[in-house]
Structure formats: structure tokens, C-alpha cells
Design a protein around this motif. Structure first.
Motif, short mmCIF file in Angstrom:
data_model
loop_
_atom_site.label_atom_id
_atom_site.label_comp_id
_atom_site.label_asym_id
_atom_site.label_seq_id
_atom_site.Cartn_x
_atom_site.Cartn_y
_atom_site.Cartn_z
N TRP A 18 0.72 -1.31 0.01
CA TRP A 18 -0.17 -0.02 -0.12
C TRP A 18 1.00 1.31 -0.14
CZ3 TRP A 18 -4.66 -0.94 -1.60
CH2 TRP A 18 -5.25 -2.15 -1.25
N ASN A 19 2.22 1.20 0.42
CA ASN A 19 2.86 2.47 0.66
C ASN A 19 3.34 2.86 -0.90
OD1 ASN A 19 4.57 -0.02 0.33
ND2 ASN A 19 5.79 0.56 2.41
N LEU A 20 3.56 1.76 -1.30
CA LEU A 20 4.26 2.06 -2.91
C LEU A 20 3.14 2.33 -3.66
CD1 LEU A 20 7.08 -0.60 -3.29
CD2 LEU A 20 7.33 1.80 -2.53
N ILE A 21 1.90 1.74 -3.72
CA ILE A 21 0.87 2.14 -4.30
C ILE A 21 0.56 3.64 -4.02
CG2 ILE A 21 -1.58 1.70 -4.98
CD1 ILE A 21 -1.04 -1.44 -4.31
N LEU A 22 0.33 4.01 -3.01
CA LEU A 22 -0.04 5.29 -2.79
C LEU A 22 0.99 6.32 -3.15
CD1 LEU A 22 -1.57 4.89 0.87
CD2 LEU A 22 -2.89 5.56 -1.07
N LEU A 23 1.93 5.96 -2.88
CA LEU A 23 3.36 6.84 -3.37
C LEU A 23 3.41 6.91 -4.80
CD1 LEU A 23 5.58 8.49 -2.11
CD2 LEU A 23 7.03 6.67 -2.69
N SER A 24 3.10 5.89 -5.19
CA SER A 24 3.02 5.92 -6.91
C SER A 24 1.93 6.89 -7.53
CB SER A 24 2.77 4.62 -7.52
OG SER A 24 3.85 3.71 -7.13
N ILE A 25 0.88 6.91 -6.85
CA ILE A 25 -0.42 7.55 -7.23
C ILE A 25 -0.08 9.16 -7.10
CG2 ILE A 25 -2.62 8.17 -6.78
CD1 ILE A 25 -3.11 5.28 -6.15
N PHE A 26 0.44 9.35 -5.79
CA PHE A 26 0.84 10.86 -5.23
C PHE A 26 1.86 11.41 -6.40
CE2 PHE A 26 4.24 13.15 -3.58
CZ PHE A 26 3.34 14.43 -2.80
N THR A 27 3.08 10.67 -6.77
CA THR A 27 3.82 11.08 -7.73
C THR A 27 3.39 11.42 -9.20
OG1 THR A 27 5.65 9.67 -6.41
CG2 THR A 27 6.31 10.63 -8.70
N LEU A 28 2.62 10.46 -9.61
CA LEU A 28 2.04 10.79 -10.84
C LEU A 28 1.06 11.99 -10.83
CD1 LEU A 28 0.93 6.86 -11.87
CD2 LEU A 28 2.69 8.47 -13.10
N SER A 29 0.30 12.12 -9.78
CA SER A 29 -0.62 13.58 -9.83
C SER A 29 0.29 14.81 -9.58
CB SER A 29 -1.55 13.29 -8.54
OG SER A 29 -0.93 12.93 -7.41
N MET A 30 1.13 14.48 -8.89
CA MET A 30 2.25 15.72 -8.54
C MET A 30 2.91 16.06 -9.89
SD MET A 30 2.89 18.20 -6.28
CE MET A 30 3.98 19.31 -5.87
N ALA A 31 3.39 14.83 -10.63
CA ALA A 31 4.08 15.10 -11.86
C ALA A 31 3.17 15.94 -12.86
CB ALA A 31 4.81 13.61 -12.34
N TYR A 32 1.79 15.47 -12.85
CA TYR A 32 1.02 15.95 -13.64
C TYR A 32 0.75 17.45 -13.55
CZ TYR A 32 -3.14 16.83 -16.70
OH TYR A 32 -3.98 17.52 -17.61
N LEU A 33 0.76 17.71 -12.24
CA LEU A 33 0.36 19.16 -11.83
C LEU A 33 2.08 20.13 -12.24
CD1 LEU A 33 -0.85 19.04 -8.16
CD2 LEU A 33 -2.04 19.44 -10.24
N THR A 34 2.97 19.27 -11.93
CA THR A 34 4.23 20.04 -12.33
C THR A 34 4.27 20.17 -13.95
OG1 THR A 34 5.42 19.24 -10.42
CG2 THR A 34 6.57 20.16 -12.13
N GLY A 35 4.00 19.22 -14.59
CA GLY A 35 4.16 19.10 -16.10
C GLY A 35 3.14 20.30 -16.64
#
Length: 282
Positions: A118-135
């Protein structure tokens, strides 16, 4: 200057969730009661544990930054994608909602943050969403500005990391026990950093209210510069907490939390530098 969406509102930095370090045990003793404690007393007997922890955090961080860099490059260089994300701002706010929810879960809930997968799944979702915002934010600036700010961010982060990795002989110990020990202890200034973050947070709210009515370039520039400086200090703070080179440090069980902290610091440094140095597209 053209219009562009505001960067994600600065949330409370994860350091607000730290408990009183005076109640935290030494992780060298093997005692770690309760899932609510993030800080731990530093033990000189656990250098190997700390090194493994640091390698794990930076391995996760490198993957996060690589994913973010790919998405930023895609949104910056691919004109059809750039036009699409600029025309469909709903994806921005949807990504922000996902980012904020996963951020709160990872920062506030020790269970999901510590237990695989769960920790890696949540972190992956968090990273993708933050990457989209930054992009998406990057797509509103010209390519030279994005590349310039990426380079400045890399230099700033490298300098802060080298500074935090400074070594010196610890009093009362032999040279063979010397561990990375920074000359300046940012971890002693949690209160000051928190106050500065609150100033930035409420300043961002005021700026968000003013900008729709009248754009004030100098006010926006001051806010962006202040944000870059504050998160550079937080990067030093989080790196020292990760290193375990002070009396208190981040628990080795909190590798997800450590990666989350440093990743957020780097992303916000880049976002604020982009607002300060970047030239928006008309």
C-alpha cells in the motif's frame, strides 16, 4: 505575461506531523513502540541500518524524479499534449485533488505509509498526480525557461545535499566512528521553519485572491523567491533528518515518508524558481 494556472497550494510540510523527539527511543535499542512516532534518537551502533535506509530513500526518490522529468518533458516539448492540457483545466484540479488526498494519507496515517504494497501504491499515485501538476505548470512557460529552472534546481539540490553530507569528527568518538555530520543543524530550527511556511501558506492564499483581479508582477516575484528559499531550507532540514547526523533523526522505518519529504521539497523549489525566472508563453 500570459495567464497560467497557479501552482498547487503549498500544503503543510510533512514535518508538522513529527512528534516530540524527546519521547522517541533509540532505534539502536530495537524498541519502537507505536506507529505514531517518526523521530528517533541517533545511535552510533546503527550506521549500517542508516546507510541502507538512505539508499532506499534515494532509490525511491530517483524513480519519482525520473517519472516527473519525463512527464514535464512530454508536456513541454509535445505541442499536441501541451495544447490539450491547457485547454482541459479540469484534469489539473482532478490531479490536485488526488495529490492532496494521497498526501494527507501518507503524511498522517502511519499504517498505509509503512506497509507494503500500500505504501508504494499510494506513493506512486501521489507521484503521478504531482508530476501532472508540475508538467501542466511547465507547459505554460517557454522551453528555455523550463530547462533553465531544471538546471538551477539540480544545482541547488546538489549543493544542499553536499552541505548536509559534510563530515567532521564527533567529540568523544574516534575517527573510525565519524559519520556525516553537518556543521549547521537545521533540525534545531523546526519552529522557525514552520512559522516561515505558515507565512508562505497564507501569503499564497492572499495572492490567489488578488491575482484574478489584478496581476502584480513584483508581488508574485517576491512570493516565488520566498517560496524557493523556504523550501531550499526544508530540503536541508529533511536531508539532515534523513542522514541521522544529529541527536534526532527520521526512523529507518519511515523510508516512504523520507522520500515524500525530499521529493516535495525539490518539486516546490522547481515550481517557485519557474515562477520567478520563467518567461510565460503568450
Amino acid at each position: 505575461m500570459g495567464t497560467y494556472p497557479p501552482p498547487p497550494s503549498v500544503p503543510l510540510h510533512p514535518s508538522w506531523a513529527y512528534v516530540d523527539p524527546s519521547t522517541s527511543p533509540s532505534y539502536g535499542s530495537g524498541a519502537y513502540p507505536g506507529d505514531t512516532e517518526m523521530l528517533t534518537s541517533f545511535s552510533w551502533d546503527d550506521r549500517n541500518v542508516r546507510r541502507v535506509f538512505i539508499r532506499k530513500v534515494y532509490a525511491i526518490l530517483m524513480v519519482q524524479l525520473l517519472v516527473t522529468l519525463v512527464i514535464v518533458a512530454f508536456f513541454t516539448f509535445c505541442e499536441p499534449v501541451k495544447g490539450y492540457v491547457q485547454m482541459h483545466s479540469g484534469w489539473y484540479w482532478a490531479s490536485y485533488a488526488v495529490f492532496f488526498v494521497t498526501y494527507l494519507i501518507l503524511a498522517c496515517c502511519s499504517g498505509p505509509r509503512r506497509y507494503f504494497p500500500w505504501n508504494l501504491i499510494l506513493l506512486s499515485i501521489f507521484t503521478l498526480s504531482m508530476a501532472y501538476l508540475t508538467g501542466m505548470l511547465s507547459s505554460y512557460y517557454d522551453t528555455k525557461s523550463v530547462l533553465l529552472c531544471l538546471g538551477i534546481t539540480a544545482l541547488v539540490c546538489l549543493s544542499v545535499t553536499i552541505f548536509s553530507f559534510q563530515t567532521k569528527k564527533q567529540e568523544g568518538y574516534g575517527e573510525c566512528l565519524a559519520l556525516p555530520h553537518s556543521q549547521f543543524d537545521f533540525t534545531s530550527y523546526q519552529g522557525i521553519l514552520f512559522v516561515m511556511l505558515m507565512v508562505l501558506f497564507f501569503g499564497g492564499i492572499i495572492l490567489a485572491v488578488i491575482l484574478p483581479y489584478k496581476y502584480v508582477p513584483w508581488l508574485h516575484a517576491i512570493y516565488a523567491l520566498l517560496g524557493a528559499i523556504i523550501f531550499t531550507m526544508f530540503l536541508a532540514f529533511d536531508t539532515q533528518m534523513l542522514m541521522g547526523n544529529r541527536r534526532y533523526s527520521l526512523s529507518p522505518e519511515e523510508y516512504i515518508f523520507g522520500a515524500l519529504n525530499i521529493y516535495l521539497d525539490i518539486i516546490y523549489i522547481f515550481s517557485f524558481l519557474l515562477q520567478f525566472f520563467g518567461s510565460s508563453q503568450e
